[in-house]
Design a protein around this motif. Sequence first.
Motif: not given
Length: 148
Positions: A30-34, A36-40, A53-61, A144-147
């Motif tokens: 997870p410390d590497d995944l953040i 290049w992919w999710p926010l958290k 895999l948390f991408f912000g807002g409602a995107y908590n997958w 993250f905001e540029e991915r």
Amino acid sequence: MKVNEEGFTVYHNFPIKELSNKVFKAITNPDDLIHWWPLKCTGTPKVGAEYNLFFGGAYNWYGDVVQCKESTSFYIKMTKSEDDWNSTTFGFDLFEKDDGVTWIHFFHKGWAEQNDHFKHSSYCWALLLNGLKNYVEKGIIIPFEERN
């Protein structure tokens, strides 16, 4: 329209100039995944473990690890995400070459249809996987905001 019972699949194959154990860490830790992919992200690379895999807002997958072989393969089956992603599985198969290059064979299978979301996700995976390559090879972290 479905092609077969498994649905549609996104595929991307590409090399990373690094040993497979370092690539494996970048796709499972997870410390590497953040970088290049999710926010958290939380999760443990072992079969049966759950990843958040948390991408912000409602995107908590969420997804469950369905295959994990050290430095060889890592697959997650989505369990809670957008409707088109639910019950899909994405994964990485790693093939290390003699010259210190690891080839990644990536897939995202189980899509019900080739709709706009499928096509957009295929494009996003290509960008994100390029981000993975740059992160592992050069240490580049795209904010993250540029991915996109």
